[in-house]
Structure formats: structure tokens, C-alpha cells
Design an enzyme around this catalytic site. Structure first.
Site, PDB file in Angstrom:
ATOM      1  N   GLU A 117     -13.848   0.584  22.805  1.00  0.00           N
ATOM      2  CA  GLU A 117     -15.201   1.130  22.832  1.00  0.00           C
ATOM      3  C   GLU A 117     -15.274   2.593  22.408  1.00  0.00           C
ATOM      4  OE1 GLU A 117     -13.220   1.103  25.354  1.00  0.00           O
ATOM      5  OE2 GLU A 117     -13.428   3.187  25.984  1.00  0.00           O
ATOM      6  N   ARG A 174     -13.858   4.288  19.975  1.00  0.00           N
ATOM      7  CA  ARG A 174     -14.102   4.492  18.546  1.00  0.00           C
ATOM      8  C   ARG A 174     -15.537   4.120  18.177  1.00  0.00           C
ATOM      9  NH1 ARG A 174      -9.283   0.362  17.316  1.00  0.00           N
ATOM     10  NH2 ARG A 174      -8.668   1.239  19.318  1.00  0.00           N
ATOM     11  N   LYS A 204     -10.370  -5.228  31.500  1.00  0.00           N
ATOM     12  CA  LYS A 204      -8.994  -4.795  31.731  1.00  0.00           C
ATOM     13  C   LYS A 204      -8.472  -5.441  33.015  1.00  0.00           C
ATOM     14  CE  LYS A 204      -9.378  -0.073  29.854  1.00  0.00           C
ATOM     15  NZ  LYS A 204      -8.413  -0.162  28.734  1.00  0.00           N
TER      16      LYS A 204
HETATM   17  N1  BES Z   1      -9.501   4.156  27.131  1.00  0.00           N
HETATM   18  C1  BES Z   1      -8.632   3.222  26.545  1.00  0.00           C
HETATM   19  C2  BES Z   1      -7.312   3.826  26.096  1.00  0.00           C
HETATM   20  C3  BES Z   1      -6.418   4.331  27.183  1.00  0.00           C
HETATM   21  C4  BES Z   1      -5.473   3.497  27.765  1.00  0.00           C
HETATM   22  C5  BES Z   1      -6.479   5.642  27.592  1.00  0.00           C
HETATM   23  C6  BES Z   1      -4.634   3.980  28.750  1.00  0.00           C
HETATM   24  C7  BES Z   1      -5.641   6.109  28.581  1.00  0.00           C
HETATM   25  C8  BES Z   1      -4.718   5.279  29.156  1.00  0.00           C
HETATM   26  C9  BES Z   1      -9.296   2.589  25.321  1.00  0.00           C
HETATM   27  O1  BES Z   1     -10.678   2.479  25.381  1.00  0.00           O
HETATM   28  C10 BES Z   1      -8.740   1.234  25.174  1.00  0.00           C
HETATM   29  O2  BES Z   1      -8.974   0.436  26.032  1.00  0.00           O
HETATM   30  N2  BES Z   1      -8.013   0.984  24.096  1.00  0.00           N
HETATM   31  C11 BES Z   1      -7.436  -0.276  23.831  1.00  0.00           C
HETATM   32  C12 BES Z   1      -7.691  -0.602  22.388  1.00  0.00           C
HETATM   33  C13 BES Z   1      -7.390  -2.022  22.018  1.00  0.00           C
HETATM   34  C14 BES Z   1      -8.318  -2.961  22.742  1.00  0.00           C
HETATM   35  C15 BES Z   1      -7.513  -2.184  20.526  1.00  0.00           C
HETATM   36  C16 BES Z   1      -5.948  -0.194  24.124  1.00  0.00           C
HETATM   37  O3  BES Z   1      -5.358   0.862  23.878  1.00  0.00           O
HETATM   38  O4  BES Z   1      -5.389  -1.149  24.628  1.00  0.00           O
HETATM   39 ZN    ZN Z   2     -11.639   3.768  26.583  1.00  0.00          ZN
HETATM   40 MN    MN Z   3     -11.298   0.689  26.342  1.00  0.00          MN
END
Ligand code: BES
Ligand code: ZN
Ligand code: MN
Length: 513
Positions: free
Chosen positions: A367, A369, A295
Site C-alpha cells: 500500500e 507505494r 498480515k
Molecule cells: N510496511 C510494509 C513494509 C515493512 C515490513 C516495513 C516490515 C517495516 C517492517 C509494507 O507496506 C509491506 O507490507 N510490504 C510488503 C510488500 C509486498 C506485499 C510486495 C512486504 O514487504 O512484504
Molecule cells: Zn506498509
Molecule cells: Mn503493507
């Protein structure tokens, strides 16, 4: 021989275990509000109120000063509005009077009172140690409790790591003045409010803890404490056991971290034998760096909250152990860090999931899921009647619904309706998103059964559709709490940081209380 003893100093702070929030004391009094000596008297006012009952008494006692001020300031009793009369010049026993709006009388709900409690405590916490509430709004069950819940929830602050105490909250005692409320009902209501607040505040604390402290092993340790206090069965699987059992989602996601994963299984067993059992499943990523699909810094910050779902599971199990509903409840948590170590799982990898399906890794940042695939399949093996999972799963859900509303999806409309209804009753906002057969193609894989990520379009829904592969035929609802689990700023009804969102909804769904 030279003996050198090395003392390892931890670079993170030395922790005391003090709770961040206030312990308020509640009492009931039949004494007139005019006579109760206190720093502040709080009077709830309905919209378009008439000067009658205790308001009239207070206003008369103050020679009409209250009515004049309300008139001048245009205070009409709207929810969320309040008005302070900061001197009473000895005309009544209370030193100050705070009017708080209750909205339309015909629309008064427990939600209104919970909100009023949250707002009122913020107004008075720093100016008085003792407050009197004129409790003439309702003597029916649930109302005093909701107000107290609000007072307790509203006084939450996470101060564990502050070495300097800024603006200490003064409020210690709240007295309710009412002639109608029975002492026995009052005591029950207070007890329930405390239980709800403590469970919610546990979840908040867990989310607020820094990730260096709250690792998967620490989460498991706290889970076992919750189990011990509540006389729950507790099974914790360590790295070797997770590997042996083939929980390969957890294996893959944790492979990039030095911190070993944990799978946590708490069970509440009702006293009378029961056939019905429900699994509550939580995503427990104690820090989500994104893994190799790293990220950017701004998105990585706050990712300690990625165990928000698991915090709800522990809060709920704590409450269930005390409420003792007539249903077996399994609390399941898949916990890991998501890091970038040399052994980290990679895009293009294929994972052999716990239920035998294969997952192609497209994005290591999807991750949640992947670890939930283990926990959901495990829940199916327990032969539960219903599964509800909570996860800070997708940014897409926040884009779709905003930060204050959780998305609900699933394979069973009746169960989804139950969750939605429970959340409405406790004042946690949820909204259903559709499972769309046309979108399912997004997660079709060329090399495995499914991909762990589709395109950005419909990201919250395709995540839910991924999870659906692991629940078999069991009625299942998924609550994406990515938005409401954590607030960057103080919002009107939630503290900044962890909110404990979901604890009250799940307790309501499980116990009807
Ligand atoms: N933990 C994150 C989702 C999240 C983002 C929670 C912001 C709270 C605030 C999750 O693991 C994630 O990174 N999801 C990605 C999925 C994508 C890579 C398909 C996302 O939402 O960008
Ligand atoms: Zn996450
Ligand atoms: Mn994530």
C-alpha cells in the site's frame, strides 16, 4: 421526556503531553577537571593513549589508580568501551571517573563523538545528576555539538504511557571542561545539538505513539502545530479534497478504514527569493494491517511504525524552520490507515493514479507505494528540482541489508551520491541498491500500466521501480527505511522503538549542517 446524557469514555489512556526524554543543561568551564566538584568525571581516551594532559593530571591526582585499573581491565580506548572507577576517595574533586574509548586519534570524527555521547549517557544517567566531561578531544566546530547530540539522543526514552516511573534518569547537567573552546562557539554548538535532538526525538515520539492515538487526522494536527511554531505554510487536504483532487492512491488505500486519510503539504520559504526547491516526501501509513491481504499477527505488530517516513518529514521541517537554509523545502505526507473494512480496496482492482497512469492491485499490503504515487506526482506538479522520499516500504529491504541500514535507490546518481554522503557524515547507515531494467518486467501488468507488486525477488528494487513511474523527469532518490526506522530491542546506538532514522541525513543534505 427523559434526558439521558451519555458520556463517552475513551478506552485508551488519558494523555499528558510530557516529553519522554531528558532536558539536559550544558555549561562550559575553564576550571581544571581535578577541581570541578561533581558526581562523575568523564574522560575520553584515545587508543594507545599516553598519560599526558588532563589524563595525566587525573591519574597523578589519583596516585596512579586510573592507570592500574585500565591495565587490570585491559581497557585500551576502543570505541564503545568504557571503564568506571567508582571511588576517588577525595583525591580529586569528582566522586567517580568514567573512561570512555575514543578509538584511534587520527580517525576521530563527529560520528565517533556522537556514538561516545550515546554510550556515555547510558552509563551515567542513573548514577549522577551532574557530570563533567573533559573536552580535550578537539576544539574545531562540530565536535562538541556531535558529543552533545549523542548525549541528548542517548537519553531518549518513550515513557508517556507508563503509570509507574521505573529507574528515573538522574542526570540534569553536563559541564564541559576545556580551555580551548570559545564560549560563543560552545553556545552555537549546544543550540544546534538541541535542535537536531529535538527534531529526531519528535520523529521518535510520533513513531512510538500507538496507532489509536496517531491517526492520519492526528498526524495532520501535529503537522499544523509544527508549521505554526516554525512559521511554515501548511495545507492539509481532507477526505473530500483528496477525492476532488484525484489522489486516488490515498482514496483506494484508505477505503478499508473508518479513519479518513490526510494529505499534508508544509512549505518552508527562505527569506531571500530562491528558484531552487526540494520536496521531501514521507509514507504516512499510521497502521498497516496489510488490508485484505492481511498480515499474520507477528508481522502486524510494530506496524504503527509504518508512518516512519512521515515522522522524518515533520522532524526535518521542524529543523529547517530554525536553520533557515537558502532553498525552498516542501514537506509532503500521504497518510492513511491500511485496513480491511467492507469498502476496502481489493486485489484485482485497478486504480486511476493522480498522474493518469493505471495501477493493478496485486497485493493490498503493497500500500505504501500506492499512496506515495499521489505524493510523488504532486511533488512533480510543484516543479521542484529534486525529490527525496522516505518510506518503511519493504520487508525485502530489511532482508537484503539488515535492520540497521536503509536502502537508497533512484533515477539520478548525483542525487543518490549526495544522500549517501550526507548519511555517512551523520552516522546513519545507507547503501545503494541497483535499479535493474531486467527486473522491471516484474511489475508489468496485463490489465493496467503497472502492478503494485512483483514476486518476492528483488522486492525493494521493484518497489522503487514502481515509484519511478510517478516522478517524471525530476531527479529523485528513494530511501527505504523499513529496517532502521524502528528497533525491536535497544541497539547500541538506537533506543528501542522509533529511531528517527533519516532526520539527520535529510537535514545534512538540505542545509549542509
Ligand atoms: N510496511 C510494509 C513494509 C515493512 C515490513 C516495513 C516490515 C517495516 C517492517 C509494507 O507496506 C509491506 O507490507 N510490504 C510488503 C510488500 C509486498 C506485499 C510486495 C512486504 O514487504 O512484504
Ligand atoms: Zn506498509
Ligand atoms: Mn503493507
Amino acid at each position: 421526556m427523559l434526558n439521558i446524557s451519555v458520556i463517552f469514555l475513551k478506552w485508551y489512556p488519558n494523555f499528558n503531553n510530557s516529553r519522554g526524554y531528558n532536558q539536559l543543561e550544558f555549561a562550559l568551564s575553564t576550571e581544571s577537571v581535578l577541581k570541578l566538584k561533581t558526581d562523575i568525571l568523564v574522560v575520553g581516551i584515545f587508543k594507545g593513549f599516553k598519560y599526558s594532559g588532563s589524563i595525566k593530571a587525573v591519574n597523578d591526582g589519583l596516585k596512579g589508580a586510573l592507570a592500574n585499573l585500565a591495565e587490570e581491565e585491559g581497557f585500551k580506548g576502543d570505541i564503545g568501551k568504557s571503564l568506571m572507577l567508582s571511588r576517588t576517595f577525595g583525591k580529586i574533586a569528582a566522586k567517580r571517573v568514567l573512561l570512555v574509548g575514543l578509538g584511534e586519534k587520527s580517525e576521530l570524527t563527529q560520528n565517533t563523538l556522537r556514538k561516545v555521547g550515546i554510550l556515555a549517557i547510558k552509563e551515567i544517567r542513573n548514577i549522577s545528576s551532574k557530570a563533567v566531561f573533559s573536552a580535550e578531544f578537539s576544539s574545531s566546530p562540530g565536535y562538541v555539538s556531535a558529543l552533545c547530540e549523542g548525549l541528548l539522543l542517548g537519553s531518549y526514552e518513550f515513557k508517556k504511557y507508563k503509570t509507574q516511573n521505573s529507574d528515573e534518569s538522574k542526570i540534569k547537567k553536563v559541564i564541559f571542561s576545556s580551555k580551548q573552546i570559545k564560549a560563543k562557539l560552545f553556545a552555537e554548538e549546544i543550540e544546534f545539538a538541541k535542535l537536531i535532538a529535538e527534531s529526531t526525538n519528535l520523529a521518535r515520539d510520533l513513531v512510538n505513539e500507538p496507532p489509536v492515538y496517531l491517526t492520519p487526522s492526528k498526524l495532520a494536527e501535529i503537522a499544523s502545530q509544527v508549521a505554526e511554531e516554525g512559521d511554515l505554510k501548511c495545507e492539509i487536504y481532507d477526505h473530500a479534497e483528496i477525492e476532488k483532487r484525484g489522489m486516488n492512491g490515498l482514496m483506494a488505500v484508505s477505503s478499508g478504514s473508518e479513519e479518513p486519510p490526510r494529505f499534508i503539504h508544509l512549505t518552508y520559504e527562505p527569506r531571500k527569493k530562491t528558484r531552487k526547491s526540494i520536496a521531501i516526501v514521507g509514507k504516512g501509513i499510521t497502521f498497516d494491517s496489510g488490508g485484505l491481504c492481511l498480515k499474520p499477527p507477528d508481522s502486524m505488530r510494530t506496524m504503527k511504525m509504518d508512518m516512519g517516513g512521515s515522522a522524518v518529514v515533520l522532524g526535518v521541517m521542524k529543523a529547517v524552520a530554525q536553520i533557515r537554509p537558502q532553498v525552498r523545502v516542501h514537506g509532503l505526507i500521504a497518510s492513511s490507515e491500511n485496513m480491511t473494512g467492507g469498502k476496502a480496496y481489493k486485489p484485482d482492482d485497478v486504480i486511476n493514479a493522480y498522474n493518469g497512469k493505471t495501477i493493478e492491485v496485486i497485493n493490498t499490503d503493497a500500500e505504501g507505494r500506492v499512496v506515495l504515487s499521489d505524493a510523488l506526482s504532486y511533488a512533480v506538479e510543484l516543479k521542484v528540482d529534486e525529490i527525496v522520499d522516505l518510506a518503511t516500504l519493504t520487508g525485502a529491504c530489511m532482508v537484503g541489508l539488515g535492520s540497521y541500514t536503509a536502502g537508497v535507490m533512484g533515477n539520478d546518481q548525483k542525487l543518490i551520491d549526495k544522500i549517501r554522503k550526507a548519511s555517512d557524515l551523520v552516522g546513519e547507515k545507507t547503501w545503494q541498491l541497483p535499479m535493474d531494467d531486467e527486473l522491471r518486467a516484474e511489475i508489468d501488468s496485463n490489465v493496467a500500466d503497472i502492478k503494485n507488486a512483483g514476486s518476492r525477488m528483488g522486492g525493494a528494487i521493484t518497489a522503487a521501480m514502481f515509484l519511478e513511474n510517478f516522478v517524471g523527469e525530476v531527479p529523485w532518490a528513494h530511501i527505504d527505511i523499513a529496517g532502521p526506522a524502528f528497533m525491536e530491542k535497544d541497539s547500541s546506538y538506537n533506543p528501542k522503538g522509533g529511531t528517527g532514522f533519516g532526520v539527520r541525513t535529510i537535514i545534512k543534505y538540505l542545509t549542509g549542517k
